[in-house]
Design a protein around this motif. Structure first.
Motif, PDB file in Angstrom:
ATOM      1  N   VAL A 178       0.841  -1.196   0.000  1.00 28.12           N
ATOM      2  CA  VAL A 178       0.000   0.000   0.000  1.00 28.12           C
ATOM      3  C   VAL A 178       0.883   1.255   0.000  1.00 28.12           C
ATOM      4  CG1 VAL A 178      -1.677   1.350   1.341  1.00 28.12           C
ATOM      5  CG2 VAL A 178      -1.964  -1.121   1.078  1.00 28.12           C
ATOM      6  N   MET A 179       1.956   1.248   0.784  1.00 30.48           N
ATOM      7  CA  MET A 179       2.874   2.392   0.851  1.00 30.48           C
ATOM      8  C   MET A 179       3.531   2.659  -0.496  1.00 30.48           C
ATOM      9  SD  MET A 179       4.842   1.655   4.462  1.00 30.48           S
ATOM     10  CE  MET A 179       5.968   3.032   4.274  1.00 30.48           C
ATOM     11  N   GLN A 180       3.768   1.585  -1.256  1.00 34.34           N
ATOM     12  CA  GLN A 180       4.491   1.711  -2.518  1.00 34.34           C
ATOM     13  C   GLN A 180       3.557   1.736  -3.725  1.00 34.34           C
ATOM     14  OE1 GLN A 180       7.423  -1.437  -2.196  1.00 34.34           O
ATOM     15  NE2 GLN A 180       8.599  -0.295  -0.699  1.00 34.34           N
ATOM     16  N   ALA A 181       2.277   1.995  -3.475  1.00 33.01           N
ATOM     17  CA  ALA A 181       1.299   2.190  -4.541  1.00 33.01           C
ATOM     18  C   ALA A 181       0.835   3.647  -4.495  1.00 33.01           C
ATOM     19  CB  ALA A 181       0.113   1.246  -4.345  1.00 33.01           C
ATOM     20  N   SER A 182       0.360   4.162  -5.596  1.00 22.88           N
ATOM     21  CA  SER A 182      -0.066   5.563  -5.646  1.00 22.88           C
ATOM     22  C   SER A 182      -1.167   5.849  -4.637  1.00 22.88           C
ATOM     23  CB  SER A 182      -0.567   5.927  -7.042  1.00 22.88           C
ATOM     24  OG  SER A 182       0.498   5.944  -7.952  1.00 22.88           O
ATOM     25  N   ALA A 183      -0.948   6.879  -3.843  1.00 24.20           N
ATOM     26  CA  ALA A 183      -1.962   7.330  -2.892  1.00 24.20           C
ATOM     27  C   ALA A 183      -3.067   8.047  -3.665  1.00 24.20           C
ATOM     28  CB  ALA A 183      -1.340   8.265  -1.864  1.00 24.20           C
ATOM     29  N   LEU A 184      -4.286   7.918  -3.179  1.00 26.30           N
ATOM     30  CA  LEU A 184      -5.435   8.536  -3.839  1.00 26.30           C
ATOM     31  C   LEU A 184      -6.061   9.584  -2.935  1.00 26.30           C
ATOM     32  CD1 LEU A 184      -7.129   5.296  -5.237  1.00 26.30           C
ATOM     33  CD2 LEU A 184      -5.522   6.815  -6.413  1.00 26.30           C
ATOM     34  N   THR A 185      -6.620  10.617  -3.555  1.00 27.05           N
ATOM     35  CA  THR A 185      -7.375  11.613  -2.801  1.00 27.05           C
ATOM     36  C   THR A 185      -8.739  11.022  -2.445  1.00 27.05           C
ATOM     37  OG1 THR A 185      -8.375  12.567  -4.773  1.00 27.05           O
ATOM     38  CG2 THR A 185      -6.255  13.506  -4.056  1.00 27.05           C
ATOM     39  N   SER A 186      -9.514  11.730  -1.656  1.00 25.97           N
ATOM     40  CA  SER A 186     -10.842  11.236  -1.280  1.00 25.97           C
ATOM     41  C   SER A 186     -11.755  11.082  -2.494  1.00 25.97           C
ATOM     42  CB  SER A 186     -11.494  12.165  -0.250  1.00 25.97           C
ATOM     43  OG  SER A 186     -11.601  13.470  -0.780  1.00 25.97           O
ATOM     44  N   SER A 187     -11.442  11.765  -3.590  1.00 27.43           N
ATOM     45  CA  SER A 187     -12.247  11.634  -4.810  1.00 27.43           C
ATOM     46  C   SER A 187     -11.733  10.518  -5.723  1.00 27.43           C
ATOM     47  CB  SER A 187     -12.283  12.962  -5.570  1.00 27.43           C
ATOM     48  OG  SER A 187     -10.978  13.331  -5.974  1.00 27.43           O
ATOM     49  N   GLY A 188     -10.663   9.815  -5.280  1.00 28.28           N
ATOM     50  CA  GLY A 188     -10.144   8.693  -6.062  1.00 28.28           C
ATOM     51  C   GLY A 188      -9.098   9.056  -7.095  1.00 28.28           C
ATOM     52  N   VAL A 189      -8.673  10.302  -7.118  1.00 31.85           N
ATOM     53  CA  VAL A 189      -7.663  10.768  -8.072  1.00 31.85           C
ATOM     54  C   VAL A 189      -6.275  10.582  -7.455  1.00 31.85           C
ATOM     55  CG1 VAL A 189      -6.820  12.802  -9.332  1.00 31.85           C
ATOM     56  CG2 VAL A 189      -9.273  12.466  -9.017  1.00 31.85           C
ATOM     57  N   PRO A 190      -5.286  10.055  -8.215  1.00 28.43           N
ATOM     58  CA  PRO A 190      -3.931   9.954  -7.663  1.00 28.43           C
ATOM     59  C   PRO A 190      -3.446  11.310  -7.149  1.00 28.43           C
ATOM     60  CG  PRO A 190      -4.061   8.760  -9.725  1.00 28.43           C
ATOM     61  CD  PRO A 190      -5.360   9.514  -9.580  1.00 28.43           C
ATOM     62  N   VAL A 191      -2.763  11.306  -6.018  1.00 30.19           N
ATOM     63  CA  VAL A 191      -2.345  12.533  -5.338  1.00 30.19           C
ATOM     64  C   VAL A 191      -1.625  13.498  -6.279  1.00 30.19           C
ATOM     65  CG1 VAL A 191      -0.841  13.452  -3.521  1.00 30.19           C
ATOM     66  CG2 VAL A 191      -2.291  11.483  -3.057  1.00 30.19           C
ATOM     67  N   TYR A 192      -0.665  13.023  -7.045  1.00 28.51           N
ATOM     68  CA  TYR A 192       0.081  13.951  -7.903  1.00 28.51           C
ATOM     69  C   TYR A 192      -0.778  14.528  -9.015  1.00 28.51           C
ATOM     70  CZ  TYR A 192       4.814  14.151  -6.115  1.00 28.51           C
ATOM     71  OH  TYR A 192       5.913  14.428  -5.353  1.00 28.51           O
ATOM     72  N   ASP A 193      -1.792  13.809  -9.460  1.00 32.63           N
ATOM     73  CA  ASP A 193      -2.692  14.340 -10.484  1.00 32.63           C
ATOM     74  C   ASP A 193      -3.605  15.411  -9.918  1.00 32.63           C
ATOM     75  OD1 ASP A 193      -1.562  12.569 -12.243  1.00 32.63           O
ATOM     76  OD2 ASP A 193      -3.222  11.135 -12.172  1.00 32.63           O
ATOM     77  N   ALA A 194      -3.781  15.422  -8.607  1.00 33.82           N
ATOM     78  CA  ALA A 194      -4.705  16.350  -7.967  1.00 33.82           C
ATOM     79  C   ALA A 194      -4.005  17.599  -7.417  1.00 33.82           C
ATOM     80  CB  ALA A 194      -5.449  15.642  -6.831  1.00 33.82           C
ATOM     81  N   ILE A 195      -2.705  17.728  -7.624  1.00 36.10           N
ATOM     82  CA  ILE A 195      -1.989  18.893  -7.089  1.00 36.10           C
ATOM     83  C   ILE A 195      -2.509  20.157  -7.762  1.00 36.10           C
ATOM     84  CG2 ILE A 195       0.253  20.067  -6.976  1.00 36.10           C
ATOM     85  CD1 ILE A 195       1.531  17.348  -6.596  1.00 36.10           C
ATOM     86  N   TYR A 196      -2.780  21.150  -6.960  1.00 36.55           N
ATOM     87  CA  TYR A 196      -3.295  22.423  -7.463  1.00 36.55           C
ATOM     88  C   TYR A 196      -2.156  23.313  -7.947  1.00 36.55           C
ATOM     89  CZ  TYR A 196      -4.980  27.188  -7.461  1.00 36.55           C
ATOM     90  OH  TYR A 196      -5.269  28.475  -7.830  1.00 36.55           O
ATOM     91  N   PHE A 197      -2.328  23.872  -9.136  1.00 35.67           N
ATOM     92  CA  PHE A 197      -1.409  24.884  -9.658  1.00 35.67           C
ATOM     93  C   PHE A 197      -2.243  26.084 -10.069  1.00 35.67           C
ATOM     94  CE2 PHE A 197       1.194  21.110 -10.221  1.00 35.67           C
ATOM     95  CZ  PHE A 197       2.435  21.564  -9.825  1.00 35.67           C
ATOM     96  N   PRO A 198      -1.808  27.290  -9.704  1.00 34.44           N
ATOM     97  CA  PRO A 198      -2.547  28.483 -10.137  1.00 34.44           C
ATOM     98  C   PRO A 198      -2.671  28.528 -11.655  1.00 34.44           C
ATOM     99  CG  PRO A 198      -0.883  29.043  -8.503  1.00 34.44           C
ATOM    100  CD  PRO A 198      -0.649  27.609  -8.894  1.00 34.44           C
TER     101      PRO A 198
END
Length: 134
Positions: free
Chosen positions: A35-55
Motif C-alpha cells: 500500500v505504501m508503494q502504490a499511488s496514494a489517492l485523494t478522497s475523490s479517487g484521483v492519484p495525489v500527484y494528479d490532484a496537485i493544485y497549480f494556479p
C-alpha cells in the motif's frame, strides 16, 4: 532551526537495514508495504500527484522524458525511470542530501548520502541510467 530534519542521524548501513526490514515484512506487514508503494489517492479517487493544485498562470513542472508515472505513495515517491519502477524517499537541509530507493522488480535497495549542498544530484542523475539495466 530545522528541528527533526536536523536532529535525525543515520548512515547507509542503518538505512539499508531499515529497507530490508520494511520490505521483508519484519517491520510491518508486507500488505501494508505494498500500500505504501502504490499511488496514494485523494478522497475523490484521483492519484495525489494528479490532484496537485497549480494556479492558472503556472505550468506544472515536466519531468525529464526518461521519468514516467511520477506519483506519491504513503511515505514514498513513485516513478518509473527508464521503465523501471522505483519507490524512493529523499531529504535534505543546507549541506546535506539523502536518497533511499527500492526497485521492486529486482528487490534492489540503494542509499545515497551526501554532506554537500545538492552534491548528490549528479550521482543521482547518473544512477538513473544504471537503474535502467536492473
Amino acid at each position: 532551526m530545522p528541528f527533526a530534519a536536523g536532529a535525525l542521524r543515520s548512515n547507509t548501513a542503518d538505512l539499508l537495514l531499515f529497507l530490508n526490514a520494511l520490505n521483508s515484512g519484519k517491520l510491518i506487514k508486507r500488505s501494508n508495504v505494498k500500500v505504501m508503494q502504490a499511488s496514494a489517492l485523494t478522497s475523490s479517487g484521483v492519484p495525489v500527484y494528479d490532484a496537485i493544485y497549480f494556479p492558472k498562470d503556472m505550468t506544472p513542472p515536466t519531468p525529464p522524458p526518461h521519468i514516467k508515472k511520477y506519483g506519491y505513495g504513503l511515505g514514498f515517491s513513485l516513478m518509473e525511470i527508464y521503465n523501471v519502477p522505483v519507490a524512493w524517499h529523499s531529504g535534505g537541509i543546507a549541506s546535506f542530501n539523502s536518497i533511499m530507493m527500492y526497485l521492486p522488480k529486482s528487490k534492489t535497495k540503494i542509499v545515497l548520502l551526501s554532506n554537500t549542498e545538492n552534491g548528490i544530484m549528479p550521482v543521482w542523475e547518473d544512477l538513473q541510467k544504471i537503474i535502467a539495466t536492473f
